[in-house]
Design a protein around this motif. Structure first.
Motif, PDB file in Angstrom:
ATOM      1  N   ASP A  24       0.844  -1.196   0.000  1.00 17.78           N
ATOM      2  CA  ASP A  24       0.000   0.000   0.000  1.00 17.78           C
ATOM      3  C   ASP A  24       0.875   1.240   0.000  1.00 17.78           C
ATOM      4  OD1 ASP A  24      -2.852  -1.051   0.609  1.00 17.78           O
ATOM      5  OD2 ASP A  24      -1.583  -2.037   2.102  1.00 17.78           O
ATOM      6  N   SER A  26       0.370   5.862  -0.349  1.00 23.27           N
ATOM      7  CA  SER A  26      -0.508   7.013  -0.514  1.00 23.27           C
ATOM      8  C   SER A  26       0.351   8.255  -0.664  1.00 23.27           C
ATOM      9  CB  SER A  26      -1.418   7.141   0.708  1.00 23.27           C
ATOM     10  OG  SER A  26      -2.188   8.310   0.621  1.00 23.27           O
ATOM     11  N   GLU A  28       0.060  12.493  -1.400  1.00 25.72           N
ATOM     12  CA  GLU A  28      -0.915  13.585  -1.357  1.00 25.72           C
ATOM     13  C   GLU A  28      -0.205  14.922  -1.474  1.00 25.72           C
ATOM     14  OE1 GLU A  28      -2.909  15.761   2.393  1.00 25.72           O
ATOM     15  OE2 GLU A  28      -3.409  13.638   2.221  1.00 25.72           O
ATOM     16  N   CYS A  57       3.562   4.604   3.196  1.00 27.90           N
ATOM     17  CA  CYS A  57       3.583   3.304   2.530  1.00 27.90           C
ATOM     18  C   CYS A  57       3.650   2.227   3.606  1.00 27.90           C
ATOM     19  CB  CYS A  57       4.742   3.181   1.546  1.00 27.90           C
ATOM     20  SG  CYS A  57       6.386   3.365   2.250  1.00 27.90           S
TER      21      CYS A  57
END
Length: 133
Positions: A24, A26, A28, A57
Motif C-alpha cells: 500500500d 498514498s 498527497e 507506505c
C-alpha cells in the motif's frame, strides 16, 4: 482512458527500493489556506497559502537485511529523498521526487495474520514531478 495497475508502483526511499516489501502507498499534495475574512462578511473568505503534502507506505514485514525494519526504521527523525513512480521505472514515465522527514515507523502484529509495517512522512519543500529520464 488508459488505466495502469498499481502493481507497477515503485517506491525508492533514501536510495533503497522498498517496492517489493510494499502493498500500500498514498501520496498527497495539498494546500494550506489563510482566513481573509473582513468585517461585514456573512461567510468566511479563504485564500491559498503554502503547499504541503503527505506520503505513506506499508506492507508485510520482512526479516531480510534489506527489509523495512532494517532499512526504514533507522531513518525515523531524518530527512531523506523519496521517489514515487506510479507507473514503474522507465524513460518518460511519471515520477514524484521530494525530500521528506520520516515521522513514524509502525509495526503491527495481528493474531491471525502476517506482521505488518507502515511508514509515514512529511514532505519538505518543493516537489519535482519531472518524468523519469
Amino acid at each position: 482512458m488508459a488505466r495502469k495497475h498499481s502493481k507497477y508502483t515503485v517506491i525508492i526511499i533514501d536510495s533503497h527500493d522498498v517496492s517489493s516489501d510494499c502493498t500500500d502507498s498514498s501520496v498527497e499534495e495539498s494546500s494550506g489556506t489563510e482566513d481573509n475574512t473582513t468585517y461585514g462578511k456573512d461567510k468566511i473568505v479563504k485564500d491559498p497559502t503554502l503547499g504541503t503534502g503527505a506520503f505513506s507506505c506499508g506492507g508485510k514485514y520482512s526479516t531480510s537485511a534489506t527489509g523495512p525494519r532494517a532499512v526504514l526504521k533507522p531513518l525515523v527523525g531524518t530527512k531523506v529523498n523519496v521517489k514515487y513512480r506510479p507507473e514503474g521505472t522507465g524513460s518518460g514515465l511519471p515520477q514524484d521526487s521530494f525530500d521528506a522527514v520520516i515521522t513514524k515507523y509502525t509495526e503491527t502484529a495481528p493474531v491471525a495474520g502476517y506482521r505488518l509495517w507502515t511508514l509515514e512522512t512529511e514532505p519538505s519543500d518543493a516537489w519535482d514531478d519531472t518524468p523519469q529520464p
